[in-house]
Design a protein around this motif. Sequence first.
Motif, PDB file in Angstrom:
ATOM      1  N   LYS A  87       0.832  -1.199   0.000  1.00 16.99           N
ATOM      2  CA  LYS A  87       0.000   0.000   0.000  1.00 16.99           C
ATOM      3  C   LYS A  87       0.869   1.252   0.000  1.00 16.99           C
ATOM      4  CE  LYS A  87      -4.422  -1.366   1.988  1.00 16.99           C
ATOM      5  NZ  LYS A  87      -5.348  -1.239   3.146  1.00 16.99           N
ATOM      6  N   GLY A  88       0.412   2.260  -0.734  1.00 17.29           N
ATOM      7  CA  GLY A  88       1.154   3.515  -0.788  1.00 17.29           C
ATOM      8  C   GLY A  88       2.130   3.589  -1.942  1.00 17.29           C
ATOM      9  N   SER A  89       2.315   2.479  -2.651  1.00 12.18           N
ATOM     10  CA  SER A  89       3.230   2.468  -3.795  1.00 12.18           C
ATOM     11  C   SER A  89       2.576   1.735  -4.968  1.00 12.18           C
ATOM     12  CB  SER A  89       4.555   1.794  -3.443  1.00 12.18           C
ATOM     13  OG  SER A  89       5.376   1.677  -4.605  1.00 12.18           O
ATOM     14  N   PRO A  90       1.922   2.471  -5.866  1.00 16.50           N
ATOM     15  CA  PRO A  90       1.300   1.825  -7.030  1.00 16.50           C
ATOM     16  C   PRO A  90       2.297   1.025  -7.859  1.00 16.50           C
ATOM     17  CG  PRO A  90       0.553   4.097  -6.824  1.00 16.50           C
ATOM     18  CD  PRO A  90       1.663   3.919  -5.842  1.00 16.50           C
ATOM     19  N   ALA A  91       3.538   1.503  -7.958  1.00 14.03           N
ATOM     20  CA  ALA A  91       4.545   0.778  -8.738  1.00 14.03           C
ATOM     21  C   ALA A  91       4.864  -0.568  -8.098  1.00 14.03           C
ATOM     22  CB  ALA A  91       5.815   1.622  -8.867  1.00 14.03           C
ATOM     23  N   ALA A  92       4.973  -0.587  -6.764  1.00 14.45           N
ATOM     24  CA  ALA A  92       5.233  -1.847  -6.066  1.00 14.45           C
ATOM     25  C   ALA A  92       4.049  -2.794  -6.214  1.00 14.45           C
ATOM     26  CB  ALA A  92       5.515  -1.577  -4.587  1.00 14.45           C
ATOM     27  N   GLN A  93       2.836  -2.251  -6.182  1.00 12.95           N
ATOM     28  CA  GLN A  93       1.647  -3.073  -6.379  1.00 12.95           C
ATOM     29  C   GLN A  93       1.621  -3.659  -7.791  1.00 12.95           C
ATOM     30  OE1 GLN A  93      -1.351  -0.150  -5.315  1.00 12.95           O
ATOM     31  NE2 GLN A  93      -1.682  -1.125  -3.331  1.00 12.95           N
ATOM     32  N   LEU A  94       1.987  -2.844  -8.761  1.00  7.68           N
ATOM     33  CA  LEU A  94       2.020  -3.309 -10.145  1.00  7.68           C
ATOM     34  C   LEU A  94       3.030  -4.443 -10.315  1.00  7.68           C
ATOM     35  CD1 LEU A  94       0.873  -2.711 -13.007  1.00  7.68           C
ATOM     36  CD2 LEU A  94       2.838  -1.196 -13.346  1.00  7.68           C
ATOM     37  N   ARG A  95       4.194  -4.298  -9.697  1.00  7.93           N
ATOM     38  CA  ARG A  95       5.204  -5.360  -9.780  1.00  7.93           C
ATOM     39  C   ARG A  95       4.701  -6.639  -9.100  1.00  7.93           C
ATOM     40  NH1 ARG A  95      10.718  -5.021 -10.735  1.00  7.93           N
ATOM     41  NH2 ARG A  95      10.766  -2.788 -10.236  1.00  7.93           N
ATOM     42  N   ARG A  96       4.044  -6.465  -7.945  1.00  6.97           N
ATOM     43  CA  ARG A  96       3.538  -7.641  -7.215  1.00  6.97           C
ATOM     44  C   ARG A  96       2.528  -8.412  -8.057  1.00  6.97           C
ATOM     45  NH1 ARG A  96       2.311 -11.686  -5.756  1.00  6.97           N
ATOM     46  NH2 ARG A  96       1.771 -12.507  -3.678  1.00  6.97           N
ATOM     47  N   ILE A  97       1.615  -7.687  -8.706  1.00  5.63           N
ATOM     48  CA  ILE A  97       0.618  -8.338  -9.551  1.00  5.63           C
ATOM     49  C   ILE A  97       1.279  -9.009 -10.753  1.00  5.63           C
ATOM     50  CG2 ILE A  97      -1.263  -7.866 -11.188  1.00  5.63           C
ATOM     51  CD1 ILE A  97      -2.229  -8.028  -8.363  1.00  5.63           C
ATOM     52  N   ALA A  98       2.212  -8.300 -11.388  1.00  5.64           N
ATOM     53  CA  ALA A  98       2.879  -8.843 -12.577  1.00  5.64           C
ATOM     54  C   ALA A  98       3.650 -10.122 -12.243  1.00  5.64           C
ATOM     55  CB  ALA A  98       3.803  -7.796 -13.185  1.00  5.64           C
ATOM     56  N   LEU A  99       4.299 -10.134 -11.082  1.00  7.42           N
ATOM     57  CA  LEU A  99       5.103 -11.305 -10.705  1.00  7.42           C
ATOM     58  C   LEU A  99       4.231 -12.497 -10.289  1.00  7.42           C
ATOM     59  CD1 LEU A  99       8.068  -9.618  -8.815  1.00  7.42           C
ATOM     60  CD2 LEU A  99       8.172 -10.843 -10.999  1.00  7.42           C
ATOM     61  N   SER A 100       2.944 -12.276 -10.118  1.00 11.25           N
ATOM     62  CA  SER A 100       2.061 -13.414  -9.822  1.00 11.25           C
ATOM     63  C   SER A 100       1.905 -14.306 -11.052  1.00 11.25           C
ATOM     64  CB  SER A 100       0.688 -12.923  -9.333  1.00 11.25           C
ATOM     65  OG  SER A 100      -0.017 -12.265 -10.369  1.00 11.25           O
ATOM     66  N   TYR A 101       2.412 -13.846 -12.200  1.00  9.58           N
ATOM     67  CA  TYR A 101       2.399 -14.647 -13.424  1.00  9.58           C
ATOM     68  C   TYR A 101       3.618 -15.560 -13.524  1.00  9.58           C
ATOM     69  CZ  TYR A 101      -1.642 -12.123 -15.170  1.00  9.58           C
ATOM     70  OH  TYR A 101      -2.907 -11.612 -15.316  1.00  9.58           O
ATOM     71  N   ILE A 102       4.348 -15.695 -12.440  1.00 10.39           N
ATOM     72  CA  ILE A 102       5.413 -16.700 -12.365  1.00 10.39           C
ATOM     73  C   ILE A 102       4.785 -17.963 -11.794  1.00 10.39           C
ATOM     74  CG2 ILE A 102       7.683 -17.271 -11.442  1.00 10.39           C
ATOM     75  CD1 ILE A 102       7.622 -14.805 -13.268  1.00 10.39           C
ATOM     76  N   GLU A 103       4.858 -19.049 -12.524  1.00 11.63           N
ATOM     77  CA  GLU A 103       4.239 -20.292 -12.065  1.00 11.63           C
ATOM     78  C   GLU A 103       4.969 -20.833 -10.846  1.00 11.63           C
ATOM     79  OE1 GLU A 103       2.366 -24.322 -13.968  1.00 11.63           O
ATOM     80  OE2 GLU A 103       4.259 -23.603 -14.758  1.00 11.63           O
ATOM     81  N   GLN A 104       4.213 -21.228  -9.843  1.00 10.49           N
ATOM     82  CA  GLN A 104       4.782 -21.815  -8.642  1.00 10.49           C
ATOM     83  C   GLN A 104       4.912 -23.325  -8.847  1.00 10.49           C
ATOM     84  OE1 GLN A 104       5.740 -19.732  -6.085  1.00 10.49           O
ATOM     85  NE2 GLN A 104       5.114 -18.152  -7.544  1.00 10.49           N
ATOM     86  N   MET A 105       6.099 -23.828  -8.651  1.00 12.91           N
ATOM     87  CA  MET A 105       6.328 -25.245  -8.858  1.00 12.91           C
ATOM     88  C   MET A 105       6.408 -25.949  -7.504  1.00 12.91           C
ATOM     89  SD  MET A 105       6.229 -25.626 -12.064  1.00 12.91           S
ATOM     90  CE  MET A 105       6.997 -27.186 -12.478  1.00 12.91           C
TER      91      MET A 105
END
Length: 206
Positions: A87-105
Motif C-alpha cells: 500500500k502507498g506504492s502503485p509501482a510496487a503493487q504493479l510489480r507484485r501483480i505482474a510477478l504473480s504470473y510466475i508459475e509456482q512449482m
Amino acid sequence: MPENSAATKQGSSTVESRGKLQQRHIAGVVYDLIAERGIENVTMRQIADAANVSLGTITYHFRSKEELIATALESGYALPDDWDQYKGSPAAQLRRIALSYIEQMPANRWWRFWINSVAMSTRNAELQAIQSKRFDKQRRFWIKLIAEGQKAGEIRSDLAVEETADRMLVEVHGRIILQLVKPGSKMRNAARDAINKMIDDVLTNA
C-alpha cells in the motif's frame, strides 16, 4: 416477543459468511478438478463429491458448470494475502501483480485451470463472455495502478496509460503460456527476469 434486531443481523451475517466460505471451498475444488481432468471431463456430481457436499448444495449456489467456472476464475484473481505490504506504492503493487504470473512449482493448479478455461471459451459462448468480462476488469485494474503510479511520480509521465497496460498484459500472459508449454526452472527464471525488466522500464527512477 419482538426479535432483537442486532442479534438478528449478526445471525444473518454469520449465515452469509458461512455461505461465502462454502462457495469459496467449492470454487477451489473446481479448479483442482479441472486442472487434473479438463472441463469436459468434470461433472457437477464429481465436484459435489470432491467438495464433500450434496449435489443439491452445488446446484443451489451455482446454476451451471459455467457459473462454477466463473466463480473459480474470480477467486483465482483475488488480491494476494500480502497485498497490504505494498500500500502507498502503485509501482510496487504493479510489480507484485505482474510477478504473480510466475508459475509456482512443482505444480500450479490455478494456471492449469486457467488455460483449460481459456481453451474451452473458444468453443463455449458463455465461457467466452465470462473470460472477456474478467479480462476487462483486470485491464481496468492495471490501468488504474499505472495512472496512480504516474500521479505518485513513480511511473514515467510520458507513457500512454492504456497502451502501457495492454503491452504489459500481453507480456505477462505470454510468459505464463510459455511456462505452461515448457515447464521448469529455466523458463520460470526467464519469465521473472523479463517481468522485472518490464516494470523497471516504466519507473521514473530506473
